[in-house]
Design a protein around this motif. Structure first.
Motif, PDB file in Angstrom:
ATOM      1  N   GLN A  85       5.432  -0.750   2.750  1.00 39.09           N
ATOM      2  CA  GLN A  85       4.788   0.068   1.728  1.00 39.09           C
ATOM      3  C   GLN A  85       3.876  -0.769   0.832  1.00 39.09           C
ATOM      4  N   ASP A  86       4.256  -2.014   0.571  1.00 40.57           N
ATOM      5  CA  ASP A  86       3.368  -2.878  -0.207  1.00 40.57           C
ATOM      6  C   ASP A  86       2.062  -3.123   0.544  1.00 40.57           C
ATOM      7  N   SER A 138      -0.217  -0.085   0.257  1.00 35.00           N
ATOM      8  CA  SER A 138      -0.897  -0.036  -1.037  1.00 35.00           C
ATOM      9  C   SER A 138      -2.046  -1.039  -1.090  1.00 35.00           C
ATOM     10  N   ALA A 180       5.760   7.259   0.471  1.00 33.30           N
ATOM     11  CA  ALA A 180       4.532   6.463   0.506  1.00 33.30           C
ATOM     12  C   ALA A 180       3.309   7.366   0.472  1.00 33.30           C
ATOM     13  N   THR A 187       2.309   8.592  -3.103  1.00 33.40           N
ATOM     14  CA  THR A 187       1.582   7.615  -3.907  1.00 33.40           C
ATOM     15  C   THR A 187       0.122   7.536  -3.491  1.00 33.40           C
ATOM     16  N   LEU A 188      -0.138   7.471  -2.186  1.00 35.79           N
ATOM     17  CA  LEU A 188      -1.519   7.350  -1.714  1.00 35.79           C
ATOM     18  C   LEU A 188      -2.295   8.652  -1.895  1.00 35.79           C
ATOM     19  N   GLN A 242       1.717   7.505 -13.185  1.00 34.07           N
ATOM     20  CA  GLN A 242       1.054   7.445 -11.873  1.00 34.07           C
ATOM     21  C   GLN A 242      -0.282   8.162 -11.906  1.00 34.07           C
TER      22      GLN A 242
END
Length: 436
Positions: free
Chosen positions: A90-91, A94, A112, A115-116, A436
């Motif tokens: 996941q890092d 990002s 994931a 977030t994207l 966020q």
């Protein structure tokens, strides 16, 4: 597919799935959802990059066949397959998104993707490809629909996983429990855990091997978020009740000190060593136990996943990069890879379950062949029809997970009440969500 964090899929150590043998691929392009149909605009041609998560080393034959079939169906297309290791996935997603290097089609779960999608990096397929929805199970489609962003759907559902509970019946008999009356609800589980602790706790034996996770709260009956997905609410009465049950068990030595920090891998290790009565498993837990802990596997009886509400399941999806230079081909490939025929083929290879509508009616999932594996497969497939992806996509697999564990551990150690612990956990997660 084994994963880190929650992607360990309820108890299988990372890498276990890659030991599965591959047989014939069975991939093709004529089933179900028509990849490149009316929902896919533009010319399907040119090159795209397709990224998976820790799937090389066991599934090359399947994916090579999948890509060959797609390229034959759409002459002039080229699909480059890349795979990333589980650690730090996941890092990397990002970092790739921030650097403008996100592949065209990417394998990821709702967390994931949330977030994207919030950063505008993923294609809203509900808007861009509205006819796709009818091809997938509603629960799978809903899991990729993010009310907390704009109500859009940000991925084509791919494979699902759920599984039964596994019980060490030797420990049940040894510790004064009836192996013919396995627990099915949390009340039954905690009551039997107390008996096991009273009779065998001094030997380091316990029923439960780790702390509750966010999915546990959903299966127990807590409301995880408000209706529009903008705030966490698992500090309600049911959530507090769940933590209080864990507190009582810990006070009676029904949870070990190690369990306060144990992750799914630690829980699995305890079960394999014959010190744990209950293991929430997945569709390939049994084969892993037979291979790595054969003596314990002989004691195992399977039962339903413990739940007061609906059982939990996990989902992976294929998302499309909103900034892809070849969106038409990316969408077409994502639809192709997740169509009924190809999902069925992959499910058979990887011991997972398809997310396409009607595919679970295939005899492979409905007819028990008389083996333990056949029973597991058919019972877990039936459970998929009732299951829910309880993990809220807005709940981070890193900071939120660790903070929740720390807060509950504090409650068990007497540093705060169950309500205070959950209030602090909810405040922390809501603060992160608001930023966020």
């Amino acid at each position: 597919m084994s994963r880190t964090n929650r992607r360990v899929y309820a108890g299988v150590a990372a890498g276990a799935a890659l030991t599965l043998a591959l047989t014939g691929c069975g991939v093709g392009g004529d089933g179900g959802a028509d990849s490149g149909g009316s929902g896919t605009d533009g010319k399907i041609a040119g090159k795209i990059t397709f990224q998976t998560w820790n799937l090389k080393g066991g599934y090359e034959k399947y994916f090579d066949g999948l890509i060959d079939a797609f390229e034959k169906k759409h002459p002039g297309t080229t699909v480059k397959w890349v795979d990333q290791p589980a650690e730090g996935y996941q890092d990397k997603l990002s970092a790739d998104a921030a650097g403008g290097n996100l592949p065209d089609v990417v394998d990821m779960g709702p967390e994931a993707a949330y977030t994207l999608a919030g950063a505008g990096m993923l294609l809203n397929v509900a808007e861009d490809d509205p006819e796709a929805e009818e091809g997938y199970l509603p629960t799978a489609w809903d899991a990729m629909t993010f009310d907390g962003i704009d109500g859009g759907t940000y991925g084509y559902p791919w494979y699902l996983n759920t599984g039964p509970s596994f019980f060490n019946t030797d420990l049940f008999e040894k510790c004064g429990l009836d192996p013919e009356k396995l627990p099915e609800t949390y009340d039954e589980l905690f009551d039997q855990a107390a008996v096991m602790s009273e009779n065998c706790g001094d030997e380091g034996i316990s029923m439960i091997g780790r702390m509750p996770t966010i999915e546990t709260f959903g299966m127990y009956g807590a409301e995880l978020m408000n209706g529009d997905g903008t705030e966490f609410t698992f500090n309600d009465a049911k959530g507090v009740e769940l933590v209080e049950r864990y507190q009582a068990l810990y006070e009676d030595s029904g949870l070990t000190e190690e369990s306060l920090n144990a992750l799914q891998t630690g829980e699995l290790d305890s079960f394999k060593s014959g010190q744990l009565g209950w293991l929430p498993g997945s569709s390939y837990t049994l084969s892993d136990l037979k291979k790595t802990a054969p003596d314990v596997a002989k004691t195992v009886e399977m039962g339903p996943l413990i739940a007061n509400t609906a059982p939990n399941m996990y989902l992976e999806s294929l998302v499309v990069n909103s900034e892809s230079e070849n969106t038409a081909t990316a969408k077409a490939f994502a639809r192709f890879a997740t169509d009924p025929k190809n999902q069925l083929a992959f499910a058979k290879e990887a011991s997972v379950f398809p997310s396409t509508a009607g595919t679970l009616d295939d005899p492979y999932f409905t007819e028990d062949d008389g083996t333990d594996e056949g029973r597991l497969r058919t019972e877990a497939a039936a459970q998929v029809g009732e299951a829910v992806v309880w993990w809220p996509p807005a709940f981070s697999g890193g900071p939120d997970v660790e903070n929740l564990r720390e807060q509950i551990a504090g409650a068990l150690l007497g540093k705060k009440t169950a309500k205070e612990a959950l209030d602090d956990a909810v405040d922390y997660s809501n603060d992160r969500l608001a930023k966020q």
